[in-house]
Write a protein that holds these residues in place. Structure first.
Motif, PDB file in Angstrom:
ATOM      1  N   LYS A   1       1.047  -1.428  -0.242  1.00  0.00           N
ATOM      2  CA  LYS A   1       0.494  -0.209   0.154  1.00  0.00           C
ATOM      3  C   LYS A   1       1.085   1.126  -0.385  1.00  0.00           C
ATOM      4  O   LYS A   1       1.787   1.242   0.541  1.00  0.00           O
ATOM      5  N   TRP A   2       0.556   2.801  -0.911  1.00  0.00           N
ATOM      6  CA  TRP A   2       1.007   3.357  -0.318  1.00  0.00           C
ATOM      7  C   TRP A   2      -0.211   4.448   0.218  1.00  0.00           C
ATOM      8  O   TRP A   2      -0.817   4.744  -0.248  1.00  0.00           O
ATOM      9  N   TYR A   3       0.414   5.236   0.728  1.00  0.00           N
ATOM     10  CA  TYR A   3       0.144   6.014   1.676  1.00  0.00           C
ATOM     11  C   TYR A   3       0.272   7.709   1.233  1.00  0.00           C
ATOM     12  O   TYR A   3       2.166   7.782   0.822  1.00  0.00           O
ATOM     13  N   ARG A   4       0.199   8.559   2.021  1.00  0.00           N
ATOM     14  CA  ARG A   4       0.620   9.969   1.571  1.00  0.00           C
ATOM     15  C   ARG A   4       0.427  10.917   2.845  1.00  0.00           C
ATOM     16  O   ARG A   4      -1.006  10.647   3.351  1.00  0.00           O
ATOM     17  N   GLN A   5       0.846  12.058   3.167  1.00  0.00           N
ATOM     18  CA  GLN A   5       0.976  12.318   4.609  1.00  0.00           C
ATOM     19  C   GLN A   5       1.143  13.876   3.867  1.00  0.00           C
ATOM     20  O   GLN A   5       2.306  14.722   3.875  1.00  0.00           O
ATOM     21  N   ALA A   6       0.075  14.958   4.761  1.00  0.00           N
ATOM     22  CA  ALA A   6       0.436  16.743   3.401  1.00  0.00           C
ATOM     23  C   ALA A   6       0.451  16.858   5.208  1.00  0.00           C
ATOM     24  O   ALA A   6       0.142  16.574   6.092  1.00  0.00           O
TER      25      ALA A   6
ATOM     26  N   VAL B   1      -3.222   6.030  -0.378  1.00  0.00           N
ATOM     27  CA  VAL B   1      -3.148   6.454  -1.676  1.00  0.00           C
ATOM     28  C   VAL B   1      -4.130   5.122  -2.538  1.00  0.00           C
ATOM     29  O   VAL B   1      -4.804   5.481  -3.515  1.00  0.00           O
ATOM     30  N   ALA B   2      -3.414   4.414  -2.551  1.00  0.00           N
ATOM     31  CA  ALA B   2      -3.214   3.171  -3.919  1.00  0.00           C
ATOM     32  C   ALA B   2      -3.117   1.795  -2.812  1.00  0.00           C
ATOM     33  O   ALA B   2      -1.892   1.784  -1.746  1.00  0.00           O
ATOM     34  N   GLY B   3      -3.808   0.376  -3.135  1.00  0.00           N
ATOM     35  CA  GLY B   3      -3.336  -0.240  -3.267  1.00  0.00           C
ATOM     36  C   GLY B   3      -2.956  -1.417  -3.993  1.00  0.00           C
ATOM     37  O   GLY B   3      -3.872  -1.787  -4.965  1.00  0.00           O
ATOM     38  N   MET B   4      -2.322  -2.922  -3.190  1.00  0.00           N
ATOM     39  CA  MET B   4      -2.723  -4.481  -4.458  1.00  0.00           C
ATOM     40  C   MET B   4      -1.940  -5.069  -3.611  1.00  0.00           C
ATOM     41  O   MET B   4      -1.007  -5.671  -2.161  1.00  0.00           O
TER      42      MET B   4
ATOM     43  N   ASN C   1      -6.776  -1.151  -6.038  1.00  0.00           N
ATOM     44  CA  ASN C   1      -7.349  -0.162  -5.549  1.00  0.00           C
ATOM     45  C   ASN C   1      -7.205   1.625  -5.189  1.00  0.00           C
ATOM     46  O   ASN C   1      -5.856   1.545  -4.858  1.00  0.00           O
ATOM     47  N   TYR C   2      -7.781   1.863  -5.166  1.00  0.00           N
ATOM     48  CA  TYR C   2      -7.376   3.208  -5.382  1.00  0.00           C
ATOM     49  C   TYR C   2      -7.777   4.860  -4.996  1.00  0.00           C
ATOM     50  O   TYR C   2      -9.100   4.425  -4.850  1.00  0.00           O
ATOM     51  N   THR C   3      -7.507   5.938  -4.001  1.00  0.00           N
ATOM     52  CA  THR C   3      -8.754   6.298  -3.986  1.00  0.00           C
ATOM     53  C   THR C   3      -9.145   7.391  -4.477  1.00  0.00           C
ATOM     54  O   THR C   3      -8.314   7.520  -6.068  1.00  0.00           O
ATOM     55  N   ASP C   4     -10.329   8.006  -5.028  1.00  0.00           N
ATOM     56  CA  ASP C   4     -10.654   8.889  -5.994  1.00  0.00           C
ATOM     57  C   ASP C   4      -9.933  10.179  -6.466  1.00  0.00           C
ATOM     58  O   ASP C   4      -9.799  10.111  -7.728  1.00  0.00           O
ATOM     59  N   SER C   5      -9.276  10.775  -6.048  1.00  0.00           N
ATOM     60  CA  SER C   5      -8.894  11.666  -5.824  1.00  0.00           C
ATOM     61  C   SER C   5      -7.400  11.120  -7.220  1.00  0.00           C
ATOM     62  O   SER C   5      -7.166  12.566  -7.866  1.00  0.00           O
ATOM     63  N   VAL C   6      -6.901  10.111  -7.113  1.00  0.00           N
ATOM     64  CA  VAL C   6      -5.898   9.976  -7.929  1.00  0.00           C
ATOM     65  C   VAL C   6      -5.997   8.586  -9.056  1.00  0.00           C
ATOM     66  O   VAL C   6      -5.075   8.129 -10.025  1.00  0.00           O
ATOM     67  N   LYS C   7      -7.361   8.290  -9.226  1.00  0.00           N
ATOM     68  CA  LYS C   7      -8.042   7.144  -9.660  1.00  0.00           C
ATOM     69  C   LYS C   7      -7.845   8.234 -11.225  1.00  0.00           C
ATOM     70  O   LYS C   7      -8.144   8.452 -12.527  1.00  0.00           O
ATOM     71  N   GLY C   8      -7.069   6.942 -11.738  1.00  0.00           N
ATOM     72  CA  GLY C   8      -6.645   7.085 -13.429  1.00  0.00           C
ATOM     73  C   GLY C   8      -5.790   8.284 -13.835  1.00  0.00           C
ATOM     74  O   GLY C   8      -5.441   8.119 -14.789  1.00  0.00           O
ATOM     75  N   ARG C   9      -4.639   8.527 -12.835  1.00  0.00           N
ATOM     76  CA  ARG C   9      -3.672   9.644 -12.674  1.00  0.00           C
ATOM     77  C   ARG C   9      -1.992   8.413 -12.073  1.00  0.00           C
ATOM     78  O   ARG C   9      -1.438   8.709 -12.640  1.00  0.00           O
ATOM     79  N   PHE C  10      -2.883   7.955 -11.145  1.00  0.00           N
ATOM     80  CA  PHE C  10      -1.615   6.817 -10.141  1.00  0.00           C
ATOM     81  C   PHE C  10      -1.790   5.523 -10.922  1.00  0.00           C
ATOM     82  O   PHE C  10      -2.847   5.641 -11.037  1.00  0.00           O
ATOM     83  N   THR C  11      -0.707   4.847 -11.184  1.00  0.00           N
ATOM     84  CA  THR C  11      -1.218   3.122 -10.926  1.00  0.00           C
ATOM     85  C   THR C  11       0.512   2.632  -9.944  1.00  0.00           C
ATOM     86  O   THR C  11       0.940   2.854 -10.293  1.00  0.00           O
ATOM     87  N   ILE C  12      -0.489   1.902  -9.466  1.00  0.00           N
ATOM     88  CA  ILE C  12       0.421   0.650  -8.088  1.00  0.00           C
ATOM     89  C   ILE C  12       0.494  -0.334  -8.811  1.00  0.00           C
ATOM     90  O   ILE C  12       0.195  -0.839  -9.615  1.00  0.00           O
ATOM     91  N   SER C  13       2.258  -1.186  -8.936  1.00  0.00           N
ATOM     92  CA  SER C  13       2.734  -1.829  -9.775  1.00  0.00           C
ATOM     93  C   SER C  13       3.678  -2.689  -8.484  1.00  0.00           C
ATOM     94  O   SER C  13       3.464  -2.187  -7.696  1.00  0.00           O
TER      95      SER C  13
ATOM     96  N   TYR D   1       5.136   7.520   1.679  1.00  0.00           N
ATOM     97  CA  TYR D   1       5.048   6.052   2.152  1.00  0.00           C
ATOM     98  C   TYR D   1       4.982   4.202   1.852  1.00  0.00           C
ATOM     99  O   TYR D   1       3.712   4.548   1.137  1.00  0.00           O
ATOM    100  N   CYS D   2       5.189   4.065   1.327  1.00  0.00           N
ATOM    101  CA  CYS D   2       4.383   2.314   1.069  1.00  0.00           C
ATOM    102  C   CYS D   2       4.606   1.646   2.620  1.00  0.00           C
ATOM    103  O   CYS D   2       5.450   1.778   3.425  1.00  0.00           O
ATOM    104  N   LYS D   3       3.927   0.879   2.389  1.00  0.00           N
ATOM    105  CA  LYS D   3       3.544  -0.282   3.961  1.00  0.00           C
ATOM    106  C   LYS D   3       3.598  -2.102   3.064  1.00  0.00           C
ATOM    107  O   LYS D   3       2.655  -1.656   2.338  1.00  0.00           O
ATOM    108  N   ALA D   4       3.738  -2.226   3.402  1.00  0.00           N
ATOM    109  CA  ALA D   4       3.935  -3.981   3.616  1.00  0.00           C
ATOM    110  C   ALA D   4       3.242  -5.018   4.895  1.00  0.00           C
ATOM    111  O   ALA D   4       3.439  -4.783   5.286  1.00  0.00           O
ATOM    112  N   ILE D   5       1.888  -5.268   4.250  1.00  0.00           N
ATOM    113  CA  ILE D   5       1.301  -5.869   5.275  1.00  0.00           C
ATOM    114  C   ILE D   5       0.559  -7.496   4.649  1.00  0.00           C
ATOM    115  O   ILE D   5       0.127  -7.893   3.667  1.00  0.00           O
ATOM    116  N   PHE D   6       0.838  -8.220   5.827  1.00  0.00           N
ATOM    117  CA  PHE D   6       0.331  -9.450   5.335  1.00  0.00           C
ATOM    118  C   PHE D   6      -0.129 -10.764   7.211  1.00  0.00           C
ATOM    119  O   PHE D   6       0.124 -10.439   7.899  1.00  0.00           O
ATOM    120  N   ASN D   7      -1.957 -10.380   7.093  1.00  0.00           N
ATOM    121  CA  ASN D   7      -2.271 -10.539   8.450  1.00  0.00           C
ATOM    122  C   ASN D   7      -1.717  -9.846   9.554  1.00  0.00           C
ATOM    123  O   ASN D   7      -1.918  -8.065   9.203  1.00  0.00           O
TER     124      ASN D   7
END
Length: 116
Positions: free
Chosen positions: A36-41, A49-52, A59-71, A95-101
């Motif tokens: 997952k990618w997060y951001r903090q202003a 912001v986005a997750g895979m 999945n993407y937050t609405d404000s970045v849909k069509g502009r950001f791509t996670i891979s 920030y990036c985050k890795a999550i498992f359980n």
């Protein structure tokens, strides 16, 4: 010890592009983790912001849909966030985050500034 390190941030003009990277190291089976990618202003709460998922569902937050791509590239243990058509309101620490359980790991962030 697991570490996530983000890179690729910087100063870019409105309408420009950046590609953020998240490199994982240490004892972890990277492919089973969701990324997952997060951001903090400044003055704002950290937002997702986005997750895979490990299965590649995004999945993407609405404000970045069509502009950001996670891979991700599991063989390289890397996550990416491609950001296009950047706007001043995208300025934040990313920030990036890795999550498992119940396991989760955070990077320290990379600054993205969108300004003319």
């Amino acid at each position: 010890q697991v570490q996530l390190v983000e890179s690729g941030g910087g100063l870019v003009q409105p309408g420009g592009s950046l590609r953020l990277s998240c490199a994982a190291s240490g004892r972890m089976s990277f492919s089973i983790y969701a990324i997952k990618w997060y951001r903090q202003a400044p003055g704002k709460q950290r937002e997702l912001v986005a997750g895979m998922t490990s299965a590649g569902i995004t999945n993407y937050t609405d404000s970045v849909k069509g502009r950001f791509t996670i891979s991700r590239d599991n063989a390289k243990r890397m996550g990416y966030l491609e950001m296009n058509s950047l706007k001043p309101e995208d300025t934040a620490v990313y920030y990036c985050k890795a999550i498992f359980n119940t396991l989760e790991y955070w990077g320290r962030g990379t600054q993205v500034t969108v300004s003319s």
